[in-house]
Design a protein around this motif. Sequence first.
Motif, PDB file in Angstrom:
ATOM      1  N   TYR A  94       0.388  -1.856   4.958  1.00  0.00           N
ATOM      2  CA  TYR A  94       1.405  -1.709   5.992  1.00  0.00           C
ATOM      3  C   TYR A  94       2.709  -2.349   5.539  1.00  0.00           C
ATOM      4  CZ  TYR A  94      -2.001   0.042   9.324  1.00  0.00           C
ATOM      5  OH  TYR A  94      -2.939   0.820   9.964  1.00  0.00           O
ATOM      6  N   TYR A  95       3.801  -1.603   5.750  1.00  0.00           N
ATOM      7  CA  TYR A  95       5.122  -2.052   5.320  1.00  0.00           C
ATOM      8  C   TYR A  95       6.081  -2.062   6.509  1.00  0.00           C
ATOM      9  CZ  TYR A  95       3.428  -0.587   0.697  1.00  0.00           C
ATOM     10  OH  TYR A  95       2.716  -0.434  -0.459  1.00  0.00           O
ATOM     11  N   CYS A  96       6.918  -3.066   6.566  1.00  0.00           N
ATOM     12  CA  CYS A  96       8.043  -3.001   7.503  1.00  0.00           C
ATOM     13  C   CYS A  96       9.310  -2.706   6.705  1.00  0.00           C
ATOM     14  CB  CYS A  96       8.192  -4.281   8.313  1.00  0.00           C
ATOM     15  SG  CYS A  96       8.664  -5.751   7.399  1.00  0.00           S
ATOM     16  N   ALA A  97      10.271  -2.120   7.389  1.00  0.00           N
ATOM     17  CA  ALA A  97      11.513  -1.733   6.747  1.00  0.00           C
ATOM     18  C   ALA A  97      12.659  -1.887   7.738  1.00  0.00           C
ATOM     19  CB  ALA A  97      11.423  -0.297   6.241  1.00  0.00           C
ATOM     20  N   ALA A  98      13.859  -2.149   7.211  1.00  0.00           N
ATOM     21  CA  ALA A  98      15.025  -2.371   8.055  1.00  0.00           C
ATOM     22  C   ALA A  98      16.129  -1.397   7.682  1.00  0.00           C
ATOM     23  CB  ALA A  98      15.513  -3.814   7.902  1.00  0.00           C
ATOM     24  N   SER A  99      16.787  -0.885   8.709  1.00  0.00           N
ATOM     25  CA  SER A  99      17.854   0.085   8.484  1.00  0.00           C
ATOM     26  C   SER A  99      19.050  -0.230   9.362  1.00  0.00           C
ATOM     27  CB  SER A  99      17.340   1.491   8.790  1.00  0.00           C
ATOM     28  OG  SER A  99      18.388   2.432   8.700  1.00  0.00           O
ATOM     29  N   GLY A 109      13.746   7.259   3.499  1.00  0.00           N
ATOM     30  CA  GLY A 109      14.993   7.225   2.746  1.00  0.00           C
ATOM     31  C   GLY A 109      16.156   6.617   3.496  1.00  0.00           C
ATOM     32  N   GLU A 110      16.027   6.460   4.808  1.00  0.00           N
ATOM     33  CA  GLU A 110      17.107   5.912   5.616  1.00  0.00           C
ATOM     34  C   GLU A 110      17.040   4.391   5.730  1.00  0.00           C
ATOM     35  OE1 GLU A 110      19.519   7.617   6.583  1.00  0.00           O
ATOM     36  OE2 GLU A 110      18.827   9.695   6.601  1.00  0.00           O
ATOM     37  N   TYR A 111      16.044   3.787   5.142  1.00  0.00           N
ATOM     38  CA  TYR A 111      15.866   2.341   5.260  1.00  0.00           C
ATOM     39  C   TYR A 111      16.453   1.609   4.058  1.00  0.00           C
ATOM     40  CZ  TYR A 111      13.078   2.986   9.414  1.00  0.00           C
ATOM     41  OH  TYR A 111      12.676   3.304  10.693  1.00  0.00           O
ATOM     42  N   ASP A 112      17.064   0.458   4.362  1.00  0.00           N
ATOM     43  CA  ASP A 112      17.770  -0.305   3.331  1.00  0.00           C
ATOM     44  C   ASP A 112      16.905  -1.366   2.670  1.00  0.00           C
ATOM     45  OD1 ASP A 112      20.087  -0.101   5.880  1.00  0.00           O
ATOM     46  OD2 ASP A 112      20.443   0.874   3.951  1.00  0.00           O
ATOM     47  N   TYR A 113      16.009  -1.950   3.426  1.00  0.00           N
ATOM     48  CA  TYR A 113      15.177  -3.041   2.906  1.00  0.00           C
ATOM     49  C   TYR A 113      13.723  -2.785   3.263  1.00  0.00           C
ATOM     50  CZ  TYR A 113      19.724  -5.327   2.813  1.00  0.00           C
ATOM     51  OH  TYR A 113      21.043  -5.628   2.584  1.00  0.00           O
ATOM     52  N   TRP A 114      12.852  -3.184   2.348  1.00  0.00           N
ATOM     53  CA  TRP A 114      11.415  -3.020   2.524  1.00  0.00           C
ATOM     54  C   TRP A 114      10.702  -4.321   2.197  1.00  0.00           C
ATOM     55  CZ3 TRP A 114       8.806   1.480   3.972  1.00  0.00           C
ATOM     56  CH2 TRP A 114       9.607   2.622   4.089  1.00  0.00           C
ATOM     57  N   GLY A 115       9.591  -4.546   2.892  1.00  0.00           N
ATOM     58  CA  GLY A 115       8.725  -5.652   2.528  1.00  0.00           C
ATOM     59  C   GLY A 115       7.773  -5.241   1.420  1.00  0.00           C
ATOM     60  N   GLN A 116       6.972  -6.191   0.980  1.00  0.00           N
ATOM     61  CA  GLN A 116       6.044  -5.938  -0.129  1.00  0.00           C
ATOM     62  C   GLN A 116       4.749  -5.321   0.350  1.00  0.00           C
ATOM     63  OE1 GLN A 116       6.333  -8.805   1.409  1.00  0.00           O
ATOM     64  NE2 GLN A 116       4.200  -9.383   1.781  1.00  0.00           N
ATOM     65  N   GLY A 117       4.532  -5.338   1.659  1.00  0.00           N
ATOM     66  CA  GLY A 117       3.332  -4.751   2.220  1.00  0.00           C
ATOM     67  C   GLY A 117       2.231  -5.771   2.467  1.00  0.00           C
ATOM     68  N   THR A 118       1.411  -5.487   3.458  1.00  0.00           N
ATOM     69  CA  THR A 118       0.236  -6.316   3.757  1.00  0.00           C
ATOM     70  C   THR A 118      -0.958  -5.402   3.975  1.00  0.00           C
ATOM     71  OG1 THR A 118      -0.623  -8.104   5.150  1.00  0.00           O
ATOM     72  CG2 THR A 118       0.708  -6.431   6.253  1.00  0.00           C
ATOM     73  N   GLN A 119      -2.079  -5.775   3.390  1.00  0.00           N
ATOM     74  CA  GLN A 119      -3.273  -4.916   3.432  1.00  0.00           C
ATOM     75  C   GLN A 119      -4.006  -5.103   4.759  1.00  0.00           C
ATOM     76  OE1 GLN A 119      -4.641  -2.673   0.989  1.00  0.00           O
ATOM     77  NE2 GLN A 119      -5.966  -2.146   2.734  1.00  0.00           N
TER      78      GLN A 119
END
Length: 124
Positions: A94-99, A109-119
């Motif tokens: 699971y990833y969170c992203a910020a736009s 593609g509209e998101y500027d930042y992404w986390g590394q993900g958590t299982q």
Amino acid sequence: QLHLVESGGGLVQPGGSLRLSCAASGFTLNDYFIGWFRQAPGKEREGISCISVSGSSTMYADSVKGRFTLSRDNAKNTVYLQMNSLKYEDTAVYYCAASKYSGAYFHPGEYDYWGQGTQVTVSS
């Protein structure tokens, strides 16, 4: 350095619950539209939920609607994804992203930042 950090993943039995958190480092989440995505092995990244800057508006994919709840605490600069009634098919990273774009919704593609993900693993 600007990035997002997810936490709260783990192993849970079917029907169980987890709460994922997404925190920002180096910038303020309060100004960003936030999305959550997940990717299971061999599958494409899937948008599952997103929330407006104010927190007053949320969207959910049909696959999680009624089971997942997305919220944000701007005072804590954190977004939370409460996941209930988990199923085997929820197993994924699971990833969170910020736009900065309020219409980013489920478009990666509209998101500027992404986390590394958590299982998240749902297994008996």
